[in-house]
Scaffold this active site. Sequence first.
Site, PDB file in Angstrom:
ATOM      1  N   LYS A   1      -2.776  -6.666   5.668  1.00 12.19           N
ATOM      2  CA  LYS A   1      -3.018  -7.537   4.552  1.00 12.19           C
ATOM      3  C   LYS A   1      -1.675  -8.302   4.087  1.00 12.19           C
ATOM      4  O   LYS A   1      -2.256  -9.233   3.578  1.00 12.19           O
ATOM      5  CB  LYS A   1      -3.269  -6.452   3.380  1.00 12.19           C
ATOM      6  CG  LYS A   1      -4.577  -5.165   2.920  1.00 12.19           C
ATOM      7  CD  LYS A   1      -4.649  -4.384   2.558  1.00 12.19           C
ATOM      8  CE  LYS A   1      -5.737  -3.482   1.926  1.00 12.19           C
ATOM      9  NZ  LYS A   1      -5.995  -1.990   1.032  1.00 12.19           N
TER      10      LYS A   1
ATOM     11  N   GLN B   1      -2.396   1.577  -2.175  1.00 12.21           N
ATOM     12  CA  GLN B   1      -3.073   1.912  -1.367  1.00 12.21           C
ATOM     13  C   GLN B   1      -3.369   3.190  -0.743  1.00 12.21           C
ATOM     14  O   GLN B   1      -2.749   4.575  -1.607  1.00 12.21           O
ATOM     15  CB  GLN B   1      -2.350   1.429   0.363  1.00 12.21           C
ATOM     16  CG  GLN B   1      -2.963   1.918   1.991  1.00 12.21           C
ATOM     17  CD  GLN B   1      -3.678   0.872   1.375  1.00 12.21           C
ATOM     18  OE1 GLN B   1      -4.128  -0.015   1.549  1.00 12.21           O
ATOM     19  NE2 GLN B   1      -4.918   2.417   2.195  1.00 12.21           N
TER      20      GLN B   1
ATOM     21  N   ASP C   1      -8.313  -4.817  -6.024  1.00 12.64           N
ATOM     22  CA  ASP C   1      -9.401  -3.794  -5.374  1.00 12.64           C
ATOM     23  C   ASP C   1     -10.740  -3.580  -6.005  1.00 12.64           C
ATOM     24  O   ASP C   1     -11.396  -2.772  -5.051  1.00 12.64           O
ATOM     25  CB  ASP C   1      -8.566  -2.063  -4.634  1.00 12.64           C
ATOM     26  CG  ASP C   1      -7.850  -2.288  -3.541  1.00 12.64           C
ATOM     27  OD1 ASP C   1      -8.740  -3.133  -2.741  1.00 12.64           O
ATOM     28  OD2 ASP C   1      -7.322  -1.657  -3.891  1.00 12.64           O
TER      29      ASP C   1
END
Length: 290
Positions: free
Chosen positions: A52, A96, A119
């Site tokens: 990412k 994460q 997200d």
Amino acid sequence: MQILDGKETSRLIKQEITEEIAALREKGAKVPHLVAVLVGNNGASITYVDAKVAACEKVGMKSTLVKLSDTISEDELLQKVKELNEDDDVDGFIVQLPLPKHINEKKVTEAIAPAKDVDGFHPWNIGKMMLNLPTFLPATPYGILQLIERYNIETTGKHCVVVGRSSIVGSPIANLMSRNSYPGNSTVTLTHSRTVNLAEITRTADILIVALGKPEFITGDMVKEGVVIVDVGITRKPDKSKKSGYKLYGDVNFEQVKDKAAFITPVPGGVGPMTIVSLLKNTILAAKGK
């Protein structure tokens, strides 16, 4: 059979994002800033976060990686989330998953400001998605939609079977595929590990989206001719013949189904790269929203 090439498709989308960010720079506008928070040393998580960050750098987007020890307390992590929420230079950020067992993932997800939740996991954004209101779509389902759209796959009136009901992939993609727009307008059946006669249902699928986390679960006898298969699963298994020491497997037995499928995503190189570009697009959306 045609491969749904997420790697190539994501490359094209990254080119578009690069041009968009270059235009922002020329105008003297703020460059979108994505922060990734990594807790602990989970190998898969490190790989995902590094990818990412690298994608941000490639398109000219600002990125910051925040590494935290797996011994960090829940309160300390929530304080870090609060700091990022209040930092005007940060347009969007992710924490994460998975997190260490002593930390409540739901509490952390709900602490993220909805306007920075790139997200798309916050209940506020999930609710807006369910109502078909503008919002951040969860990155993996958003990536699947873009892949379907870029390959001009017909979805209207098709029977879409989703295998797996997670809040990250299965449930949201089932909702999105049934909405009144393209990609969408499908008749959707959401199945899972407790579904009775699963193979009978998957054999009726025009579009089969599998996100179960069980390697090579879908076999050749479970699909019909001409099916479109989107394999979201990715499992590492030790393999000494590989330089990395492991081999990646999807939830679909590729060799058994490939001759029946009209379209199919590979693993790796299918949904994974699309998830990352979706995160970048959400970050740009967050920056514009400010």
